[in-house]
Each structure stands twice: as C-alpha cells, then as structure tokens.
Design a protein around this motif. Sequence first.
Motif, PDB file in Angstrom:
ATOM      1  N   THR A  85       0.483  -1.114  -0.155  1.00 42.14           N
ATOM      2  CA  THR A  85      -0.541  -0.145  -0.309  1.00 42.14           C
ATOM      3  C   THR A  85       0.732   1.426  -0.086  1.00 42.14           C
ATOM      4  OG1 THR A  85      -1.404  -1.303   0.305  1.00 42.14           O
ATOM      5  CG2 THR A  85      -1.756   1.240   1.741  1.00 42.14           C
ATOM      6  N   GLU A 105      -6.805   6.505  -2.980  1.00 36.79           N
ATOM      7  CA  GLU A 105      -6.895   5.573  -1.549  1.00 36.79           C
ATOM      8  C   GLU A 105      -7.857   5.551  -0.775  1.00 36.79           C
ATOM      9  OE1 GLU A 105      -3.476   4.563   2.045  1.00 36.79           O
ATOM     10  OE2 GLU A 105      -3.016   6.199   0.610  1.00 36.79           O
ATOM     11  N   ALA A 162      -3.071   1.295  -4.256  1.00 37.48           N
ATOM     12  CA  ALA A 162      -3.247   2.089  -2.951  1.00 37.48           C
ATOM     13  C   ALA A 162      -4.503   1.786  -2.075  1.00 37.48           C
ATOM     14  CB  ALA A 162      -2.555   3.474  -2.890  1.00 37.48           C
ATOM     15  N   CYS A 166      -5.703  -0.505   0.824  1.00 39.14           N
ATOM     16  CA  CYS A 166      -5.838   0.024   1.814  1.00 39.14           C
ATOM     17  C   CYS A 166      -7.327  -1.398   2.043  1.00 39.14           C
ATOM     18  CB  CYS A 166      -6.552   0.454   1.612  1.00 39.14           C
ATOM     19  SG  CYS A 166      -7.200   2.169   3.383  1.00 39.14           S
TER      20      CYS A 166
END
Length: 330
Positions: A85, A105, A162, A166
């Motif tokens: 990430t 993100e 990302a 997450c």
Amino acid sequence: MPRSTTSTGLVIAVVAALTFGLSGAFAKPLLEAGWSPAAAVTVRSLVGGLVLTPFAAVALRGRWNALWRNRWRIVATGAIGVAATQLTYFAALERVPVGTAILLEYMAPLLLVAVAWARSRRRPQSLVLIGSVVALVGLVLVVAPGSGVALDPVGLLFAVGAMVGCAIYYVVAAAPPNGLPAVALAAFGLLLGAASLALAGVVRLVPFQAPLGDVALFGSPVAWWVPVVVIGVVATAIAYTANIAAAERLGSRLASFAGLLEVVAATFYAWLLLGERLTVPQLLGGGAILVGIACVRAARSDAPTAALPTTLDQTPTGSVPIVPTPAQPA
C-alpha cells in the motif's frame, strides 16, 4: 454486534485516527531534510514493530503457535497492508497531485461496500449508501484534490492499487483474532512490512535515502531520531494496534469509514503544529465525514449482517502512508 462493542470500537478508532494523524506533521521535517518517503516508512515500521514486540510476547503468553495459525493474516498485513500500500501510494505521488492520490486511496470504504454489493447481490441499506456519498463529499472537501491538472493514467493506476491495498488491510485487520492479540498482529505485521520495504530499497525499486543529520522540527533543530521516535511509537505502534483492535470490533465496513477520521486528524495537526491554513470547506468536510460514519453505524446497528459475506465482513491499514499531507497517519 452488541451496541456496546461497536461504541468501544469507535472510541478505539478515534484513538487510532488521532495517533495516525500525527505522522504527517512529524514526517515532514524528515522529508525536508532529504529522507525519501520509502526510507521514512521503513524506519517507522521497524521502530513500531520493535516497540510492540515485547508487548506482543507478553500478550501471547507462550502461545507462539498462534503466530503460525495466523501466518497468512500476518503476511497480508505486512506485505500488503504496510509495504504494498505504501509503495503504490508513493509511486502515485510521483505522477499525480497529492490530493488526488489521497482521495483515491481513501475511497477504500466505498470499494468494500461495492464488493459486498457485488458478492451478495443485495443492495446495501439506504443509510449505507447515503453515508458513503456524504463521506466521499467530505473527503473531497478535506483533501481538496487539484483541479485543471492533467492526470497521468499510470499514476492513477498506482493510486487505485493503494486503494485496493488499504481495503485489503481493513479486511485482514477485522478478521476473527483466532487467538492472536491485536498487538501481536501489529508487531509482526510491521516488522514484515519493514523488511519488505527495506528489500525494495536494496534492489532500488524505490529511492532510499536517510541522512542522519539534524532536522528542523517546528522551527527548532533537533536530532533526526526525535521525530522518528514520535512517529514510531505514537503514530505507528499505538496507532496500528488501536486500528486493528477497532477493526476487530467494528468489522471491515464501519472500520474503514472510521479510518477517514485519520484525514481529518492529519489536517487538524497540520494547522495546529505546522501553521497550515484550515479552510471553511475543510471544516465542513470534516463534519460531513462524521455524518457519513454516523449513517454507516446506524445502518450497522439495524442490520449487522448486511456488510460483507462472512469471509470479508469480519475483516478490514491505513495504512496510512507517511507524508506531509492531510491524509497520512499512515
């Protein structure tokens, strides 16, 4: 899930957000002194993991087989939640504006809602959808992504990566403990993440510089290790442990929405500690995020099983990348 458990989880999630949010303000001096983001995150993860290891050992009480039973959960936390990430987020920062990367993100909660919808083929409750929209509007107001700027498709792809990392982190963090204390998952996940990031630096997958001179912290020169200790102990060790403990109580969906408070906390610290301007839209955005979280919590109270299928609903990171921006606890 009992209301008392959810309330406790939300209190712990607030602690996680407040501690995660400090990382940006204390990381900024390191980055301005020549530290590369990957080096800062690696040291952060290493310090946090080392600090938590003794507490993890005490919490395990000799039940070391719990580590083996949860080996894939630990690997996913370290390799995906911490390392992958962070790397994809920093790769995105090289190609798109910070606000855009943060916005993408932190759309992880919406991804979890969409996955639950697709897998269950049941439309989420109206309160969940309303909360999702309101929280997204609040996030846009807080991070204020740049407009009128040409966006690199590759950078956007990294930012989406990302977001996926997450979301996976929240899924993994909210999984049934299976005898593994939250502090142990945080400790060994961080150590594995630090090792992965260090390896990426060694093979030159990412820039890796960490000059060990004095840095300017809030206008005064201090040794480089001062912000490192604060980030490692408070914004990493305490933050990740609290985040995982909250996720285990809240489930992936509500925990990921509560994670948006990290953006609000980081913006507040940037104003309080760094003197960055706090605008009216940002204040309104913070309020909108709170309203969105309240909607999702209300829906969870009425229908606790509506989030995700069994294997996902019980599991949620942010990580939160460590950069001098409104979004990073990570």
